[in-house]
Design a protein around this motif. Structure first.
Motif, PDB file in Angstrom:
ATOM      1  N   ALA A 119     -18.438  -2.562   5.894  1.00 50.40           N
ATOM      2  CA  ALA A 119     -19.341  -2.233   4.785  1.00 50.40           C
ATOM      3  C   ALA A 119     -18.863  -0.993   4.047  1.00 50.40           C
ATOM      4  O   ALA A 119     -18.572   0.036   4.655  1.00 50.40           O
TER       5      ALA A 119
ATOM      6  N   GLN B 237     -16.191 -11.629  -5.214  1.00 50.81           N
ATOM      7  CA  GLN B 237     -16.160 -12.333  -3.937  1.00 50.81           C
ATOM      8  C   GLN B 237     -15.214 -13.538  -3.993  1.00 50.81           C
ATOM      9  O   GLN B 237     -14.398 -13.755  -3.095  1.00 50.81           O
TER      10      GLN B 237
ATOM     11  N   LYS C 127     -23.419  -9.234   0.785  1.00 52.31           N
ATOM     12  CA  LYS C 127     -24.538  -9.421   1.706  1.00 52.31           C
ATOM     13  C   LYS C 127     -25.840  -9.037   1.001  1.00 52.31           C
ATOM     14  O   LYS C 127     -25.900  -8.021   0.304  1.00 52.31           O
TER      15      LYS C 127
ATOM     16  N   ALA D 110     -17.049  -9.492   0.621  1.00 50.59           N
ATOM     17  CA  ALA D 110     -18.236 -10.108   1.213  1.00 50.59           C
ATOM     18  C   ALA D 110     -19.492  -9.500   0.601  1.00 50.59           C
ATOM     19  O   ALA D 110     -19.703  -8.289   0.669  1.00 50.59           O
TER      20      ALA D 110
ATOM     21  N   GLU E 298     -17.158  -5.101   2.439  1.00 54.55           N
ATOM     22  CA  GLU E 298     -18.507  -5.668   2.476  1.00 54.55           C
ATOM     23  C   GLU E 298     -19.407  -4.813   1.585  1.00 54.55           C
ATOM     24  O   GLU E 298     -19.415  -3.591   1.689  1.00 54.55           O
TER      25      GLU E 298
ATOM     26  N   TRP F 294     -23.479  -4.481   0.133  1.00 53.70           N
ATOM     27  CA  TRP F 294     -24.859  -4.917   0.361  1.00 53.70           C
ATOM     28  C   TRP F 294     -25.682  -4.713  -0.903  1.00 53.70           C
ATOM     29  O   TRP F 294     -25.604  -3.656  -1.544  1.00 53.70           O
TER      30      TRP F 294
END
Length: 395
Positions: free
Chosen positions: A144, A120, A128, A126, A101, A103
């Protein structure tokens, strides 16, 4: 040994001493690097501080610039890449794996988001998106791996809650990568900021901008203080064959001596322009971290304690103006040239549609088309007059 004339052209019988003291360091151009003997060949390792084994791994020219950039930014280890985006992609490719993940702030540099979206789709990473002004908006899961930061954010120039975001990332053992192109290592020290002396894990810097200063060189860097992280990045750097031209490196090195002078001059001109722009009725909003009405101003003031800011300012036109009106305005500018990037001698302008760029809703931004001004080295009064005459097309 007597040499044939052709051989003598390659192996000259006399060679001048190699080192003298000069203002600028010598320029090394190299793919092949000659080893003195087999001991030198086999008693080396790619993790050596200066591994002179092949041109892609580094030469005295590239190491000199890299060391200088690391020093400016407050780091210890460096890597050079052929562009800022290449440096960003190096970080993403090295640190993100399937199922991870990552961010990113909603005001992220667009090509970085495009690269992450590609990862992705291909590898199930992922992506975010968070609001950089609200720490609680960053809510990582146990998957994350990486947090991207921008200070200030692309185009809309919000200064993030850097202290809060870094502290939260550290509490969750998440690596932090700061796009430091706006600050250039001059606005604040990314490896020692705030009263608690916080540090990001790595910075990415488009040396294309302020370090180059001429609008003619493409280059990027990744700087860190952690040796293990540096070796991870360096390994991927070598595997991908990432390298830069010695000639380009020498040009950037030559420009570093004037970088702070240019940065401060352009920032000062931008503040002068900012104060004038705020008085113009055609603009619904003027965006600049140093302005008290801009989002993230308090965070900017806390981090950039000497009042440092880059030469960028954005305006949002009154929502009554149509796209063609704003295009006419941009086309009417004389000194401002239509183009991407910043940090060069020529002032630039670029038009954006925020509705096509943002994922989250932001109440602090007015409705309307946005234009970003990148201030060069022209006199600010001339730039004001240029905008003033271009605004007449809106009448």
């Amino acid at each position: 040994m007597k040499k044939n004339a052709q051989t003598a052209l390659i192996h000259a019988p006399r060679r001048a001493p190699q080192y003298i003291q000069t203002v600028q360091p010598p320029l090394f151009r190299a793919s092949t690097i000659i080893f003195e003997n087999t001991d030198a060949l086999f008693n080396r390792h790619w993790t050596d501080a200066y591994d002179y084994s092949y041109g892609t791994h580094g030469t005295p020219t590239t190491f000199t610039l890299g060391d200088h950039i690391a020093q400016i930014e407050g780091g210890l280890y460096h890597l050079l890449a052929p562009s800022g985006l290449s440096a960003i992609n190096l970080v993403n490719s090295c640190l993100l794996s399937q199922g991870d993940e990552v961010w990113v702030p909603d005001n992220i540099y667009g090509p970085n988001m495009e690269h992450l979206r590609n990862l992705q789709q291909r590898y199930g990473i992922a992506v975010k998106v968070y609001n950089p002004l609200e720490v609680e908006n960053f809510s990582p899961s146990d998957k994350a791996k990486l947090l991207w930061l921008e200070a200030a954010g692309s185009v809309t120039l919000e200064f993030p809650d850097l202290i809060g975001l870094v502290k939260k990332a550290q509490a969750h053992n998440i690596l932090t990568a700061l796009d430091n192109t706006w600050g250039a290592g001059l606005a604040f020290n990314a490896f020692d900021f705030g009263n608690e002396h916080l540090s990001v894990d790595m910075t990415v810097h488009a040396l294309t901008k302020y370090p180059s200063g001429g609008g003619d060189i493409l280059m990027g860097s990744v700087v860190t203080r952690d040796q293990h992280l540096h070796h991870q990045l360096f390994r991927m750097h070598a595997i991908q064959g990432i390298c830069v031209s010695g000639d380009d490196v020498a040009q950037v090195q030559r420009s570093l001596a004037s970088m702070q002078l240019r940065y401060e001059h352009q920032a000062k001109s931008t503040i002068e322009l900012l104060n004038w722009l705020k008085l113009q009725p055609q603009f619904a909003q003027v965006l600049h971290p140093a302005d008290a009405t801009s989002a993230g101003h308090a965070y900017w003031k806390e981090i950039c304690r000497d009042g440092h800011s880059a030469g960028l300012v954005s305006v949002i036109f009154d929502n009554n103006y149509k796209l063609q009106d704003i295009r006419n305005f941009c086309d009417s500018l004389k000194l401002f040239k239509l183009g991407f990037s910043w940090g060069g001698p020529v002032s630039l302008v670029m038009l954006y549609n925020l509705k096509e760029m943002r994922v989250l809703e932001h109440s602090h931004l007015k409705e309307g088309f946005l234009v970003r001004f990148c201030i060069g080295l022209e006199h600010p009064e001339d730039l004001i007059q240029d905008i003033q005459q271009a605004l007449k097309v809106l009448a």
